[in-house]
Design an enzyme around this catalytic site. Structure first.
Site, PDB file in Angstrom:
ATOM      1  N   ASN A 114       0.815  -1.224   0.000  1.00 43.91           N
ATOM      2  CA  ASN A 114       0.000   0.000   0.000  1.00 43.91           C
ATOM      3  C   ASN A 114       0.843   1.265   0.000  1.00 43.91           C
ATOM      4  OD1 ASN A 114      -2.373  -1.283  -0.216  1.00 43.91           O
ATOM      5  ND2 ASN A 114      -3.173  -0.756   1.791  1.00 43.91           N
ATOM      6  N   GLY A 152      -7.099   8.435  -2.076  1.00 48.94           N
ATOM      7  CA  GLY A 152      -8.134   8.504  -1.048  1.00 48.94           C
ATOM      8  C   GLY A 152      -8.646   7.105  -0.791  1.00 48.94           C
ATOM      9  N   CYS A 154      -8.055   2.680   2.393  1.00 45.72           N
ATOM     10  CA  CYS A 154      -6.812   2.000   2.751  1.00 45.72           C
ATOM     11  C   CYS A 154      -5.545   2.850   2.657  1.00 45.72           C
ATOM     12  CB  CYS A 154      -6.665   0.748   1.910  1.00 45.72           C
ATOM     13  SG  CYS A 154      -7.969  -0.437   2.300  1.00 45.72           S
TER      14      CYS A 154
HETATM   15  N1  LIG Z   1     -11.392  -2.057   1.454  1.00 43.56           N
HETATM   16  C1  LIG Z   1     -10.305  -2.540   0.894  1.00 43.56           C
HETATM   17  O1  LIG Z   1     -10.068  -2.369  -0.311  1.00 43.56           O
HETATM   18  C2  LIG Z   1      -9.325  -3.342   1.697  1.00 43.56           C
HETATM   19  C3  LIG Z   1      -8.351  -4.111   1.027  1.00 43.56           C
HETATM   20  C4  LIG Z   1      -7.457  -4.873   1.779  1.00 43.56           C
HETATM   21  C5  LIG Z   1      -7.493  -4.807   3.170  1.00 43.56           C
HETATM   22  N2  LIG Z   1      -8.415  -4.007   3.798  1.00 43.56           N
HETATM   23  C6  LIG Z   1      -8.426  -3.997   5.265  1.00 43.56           C
HETATM   24  O2  LIG Z   1      -9.431  -4.911   5.711  1.00 43.56           O
HETATM   25  C7  LIG Z   1     -10.085  -4.395   6.884  1.00 43.56           C
HETATM   26  C8  LIG Z   1     -11.565  -4.239   6.628  1.00 43.56           C
HETATM   27  O3  LIG Z   1     -11.742  -3.303   5.579  1.00 43.56           O
HETATM   28  P1  LIG Z   1     -13.159  -3.127   4.855  1.00 43.56           P
HETATM   29  O4  LIG Z   1     -12.966  -2.164   3.752  1.00 43.56           O
HETATM   30  O5  LIG Z   1     -13.745  -4.465   4.566  1.00 43.56           O
HETATM   31  O6  LIG Z   1     -13.977  -2.413   6.047  1.00 43.56           O
HETATM   32  P2  LIG Z   1     -15.534  -2.137   6.154  1.00 43.56           P
HETATM   33  O7  LIG Z   1     -15.659  -0.902   6.963  1.00 43.56           O
HETATM   34  O8  LIG Z   1     -16.178  -2.209   4.814  1.00 43.56           O
HETATM   35  O9  LIG Z   1     -16.067  -3.378   6.998  1.00 43.56           O
HETATM   36  C9  LIG Z   1     -15.737  -3.636   8.330  1.00 43.56           C
HETATM   37  C10 LIG Z   1     -16.930  -4.347   8.978  1.00 43.56           C
HETATM   38  O10 LIG Z   1     -16.555  -4.778  10.290  1.00 43.56           O
HETATM   39  C11 LIG Z   1     -17.705  -4.668  11.131  1.00 43.56           C
HETATM   40  N3  LIG Z   1     -17.306  -4.733  12.536  1.00 43.56           N
HETATM   41  C12 LIG Z   1     -16.704  -3.781  13.310  1.00 43.56           C
HETATM   42  N4  LIG Z   1     -16.481  -4.250  14.556  1.00 43.56           N
HETATM   43  C13 LIG Z   1     -16.939  -5.533  14.571  1.00 43.56           C
HETATM   44  C14 LIG Z   1     -16.977  -6.555  15.569  1.00 43.56           C
HETATM   45  N5  LIG Z   1     -16.475  -6.359  16.782  1.00 43.56           N
HETATM   46  N6  LIG Z   1     -17.524  -7.737  15.235  1.00 43.56           N
HETATM   47  C15 LIG Z   1     -18.031  -7.962  14.004  1.00 43.56           C
HETATM   48  N7  LIG Z   1     -18.010  -7.036  13.011  1.00 43.56           N
HETATM   49  C16 LIG Z   1     -17.475  -5.838  13.299  1.00 43.56           C
HETATM   50  C17 LIG Z   1     -18.309  -3.324  10.684  1.00 43.56           C
HETATM   51  O11 LIG Z   1     -19.651  -3.203  11.108  1.00 43.56           O
HETATM   52  C18 LIG Z   1     -18.153  -3.417   9.158  1.00 43.56           C
HETATM   53  O12 LIG Z   1     -19.282  -4.007   8.542  1.00 43.56           O
HETATM   54  C19 LIG Z   1      -9.347  -3.094   7.221  1.00 43.56           C
HETATM   55  O13 LIG Z   1      -8.311  -3.374   8.107  1.00 43.56           O
HETATM   56  C20 LIG Z   1      -8.781  -2.667   5.870  1.00 43.56           C
HETATM   57  O14 LIG Z   1      -7.645  -1.850   6.006  1.00 43.56           O
HETATM   58  C21 LIG Z   1      -9.348  -3.308   3.096  1.00 43.56           C
END
Ligand SMILES: NC(=O)c1ccc[n+]([C@@H]2O[C@H](COP(=O)([O-])OP(=O)(O)OC[C@H]3O[C@@H](n4cnc5c(N)ncnc54)[C@H](O)[C@@H]3O)[C@@H](O)[C@H]2O)c1
Length: 423
Positions: free
Chosen positions: A213, A267, A270
């Site tokens: 990233n 933006g 991530c």
């Molecule tokens: N979005 C991307 O492109 C991407 C790519 C690779 C890695 N990531 C990483 O993966 C992780 C998740 O990203 P995302 O984009 O899927 O986030 P997101 O915000 O879309 O989803 C996170 C989910 O986790 C849920 N949540 C929070 N606390 C919780 C708990 N205690 N128990 C159960 N559910 C809970 C939230 O309600 C939400 O639905 C982050 O660390 C991000 O950096 C994201």
């Protein structure tokens, strides 16, 4: 059996990915509205293919459950895909992660299944050393014995807008894992994918995700700085220059060219938070990386530079049209979107009349940023009709005809109107 905590972009894809491979999967989330949408067979964000896959597996080998005790009791694999947003001074906030780990440990105790061999896998992006220094000691201190609970990380490299194809067609699987039993279990889980699996140390696994990233962020800030250099020198067609750069065969076909291209700055969820978190983590450990510091600075300044140029061309009391609100095309994600920063800067500079349109992200943008006093239009034509100056802020394909929709100046903030022709 697999339990996935967090059903956002990464968690939902992971859960459905394992269901597609034939596993029985439980999905857990704390967001009631999100769960209701998913239970109705709908996807709460714009993401191709996912609706079909959800509808195929929902109620068969994928269920969204509130019964964490049953899910954890049944599962050998517990995946954490919860958010890890900005914390103090750019560091990663691990609150959601530890709350999900707490829920897991409680479920293990309450279901009397502590003797079952499990592996707790963090797929969320967490700074290098988090598993070794925070998660593992935490799990052990809570009574999770090494012979029953393994702790690993498994970074995810998918791109929003391509979640399904990136998960199913991943290049490689990275496992940050320091015990053989957990490594074997995870290799077995991923075996049907028939792609290389690399087992590395906990901190190496975490580091690889930040390496990826921060390199992408660096390329974007580099391209934006070079565009500023070109503007300062003058007489340079920035879009043509970058397109011709991409024709070098060392770039061709590698699908990285969109990152080595100027625009409004990176933006989304991530790159901003992960670049800040690695800088904070490294600084906390005694080394302040200067390249990263400047990558962030260039990115922070870019929307202001763009807003300055737009503001300078708006007549007194005139209207600015903003085309595009999501952080990238084909997405409705507006987290950390440059559009917000540009609009904020324009309002601060006294441009009070702003009309905006986005094909997918308008509702989400208005919901997330209610403090912005701006108008929203029905389509790009209305924006052009109502504006003295138009700025294309997200490179949606449908904006390609915008220069022909009126005679007001158009700011091509994404350099998408290149007329480069071969001789
Ligand atoms: N979005 C991307 O492109 C991407 C790519 C690779 C890695 N990531 C990483 O993966 C992780 C998740 O990203 P995302 O984009 O899927 O986030 P997101 O915000 O879309 O989803 C996170 C989910 O986790 C849920 N949540 C929070 N606390 C919780 C708990 N205690 N128990 C159960 N559910 C809970 C939230 O309600 C939400 O639905 C982050 O660390 C991000 O950096 C994201």
């Amino acid at each position: 059996m697999v339990t996935v905590f967090g059903l956002g972009f990464v968690g939902l894809t992971t859960a459905l990915g394992f269901a597609h491979l034939g596993y029985q999967v439980y999905g857990v989330d704390v967001d009631e509205a999100r769960k209701a949408t998913l239970r109705g067979g709908e996807i709460p964000f714009l993401e191709p293919h996912m609706k079909d896959v959800l509808q195929k597996h929902l109620g068969r080998n994928f269920s969204i459950t509130d019964n964490v005790k049953e899910a954890v009791a049944d599962s050998e694999y517990i995946f954490y895909c919860v958010g890890t947003p900005y914390g103090n001074e750019g560091s990663a906030d691990l609150t959601f992660l530890f709350s999900a780990i707490d829920a897991t440990i409680k479920a293990v105790e309450e279901s009397n299944t502590a003797d079952k061999r499990r592996v707790l896998v963090t797929k969320s992006t967490i700074p290098p050393s988090t598993t070794a220094e925070k998660i593992l000691p935490y799990v052990r201190a809570k009574g999770g014995a090494a012979e029953h609970i393994g702790v690993a990380n498994n970074p995810e490299f998918l791109r929003e807008g391509h979640c399904w194809e990136d998960f199913i067609g991943a290049d490689r699987i990275v496992l940050g894992c320091n015990d053989d039993v957990s490594a074997q279990m995870l290799k077995e889980l991923y075996r049907p994918m028939e792609i290389p699996v690399y087992v590395v140390s906990h901190s190496t696994g975490e580091f690889i995700k930040y390496l990826s990233n921060t390199l992408l962020a660096t390329m974007i800030s580099y391209a934006n700085e070079m565009a500023a250099v070109a503007d300062a020198i003058g007489g340079i067609d920035v879009a043509d220059a970058f397109h011709i750069l991409h024709m070098d065969k060392r770039w061709n076909g590698c699908d990285m060219t969109s990152y080595v291209y100027p625009g409004c700055g990176y933006g989304g969820y991530c790159l901003p938070k992960d670049t800040a978190a690695l800088l904070a983590q490294s600084a906390a450990k005694g080394f302040e990386p200067q390249i990263l510091k400047n990558v962030i600075r260039t990115n922070r300044e870019r929307p202001g530079v763009i807003a300055e140029r737009i503001a300078a061309s708006v007549p007194q009391g005139g209207t600015v049209g903003i085309l595009g609100l999501s952080f990238k095309p084909e997405s409705d994600d507006v987290r950390d979107t440059p559009a917000y920063k540009i609009i904020r800067a324009l309002l601060d500079k006294g441009c009070q009349k702003i009309v905006a349109y986005d094909p997918a992200a308008m509702e989400e943008f208005a919901r997330r940023y209610p403090e912005l006093d701006i108008d929203y239009a029905a389509d790009r034509r209305e924006v052009c009709e109502r504006s003295d100056v138009v700025a294309v802020v997200t490179a949606w394909k449908e904006f390609a005809d915008v220069p022909s929709l009126g005679d007001q100046p158009v700011f091509d903030c994404r350099y998408m109107f290149s007329k480069l022709e071969k001789d």
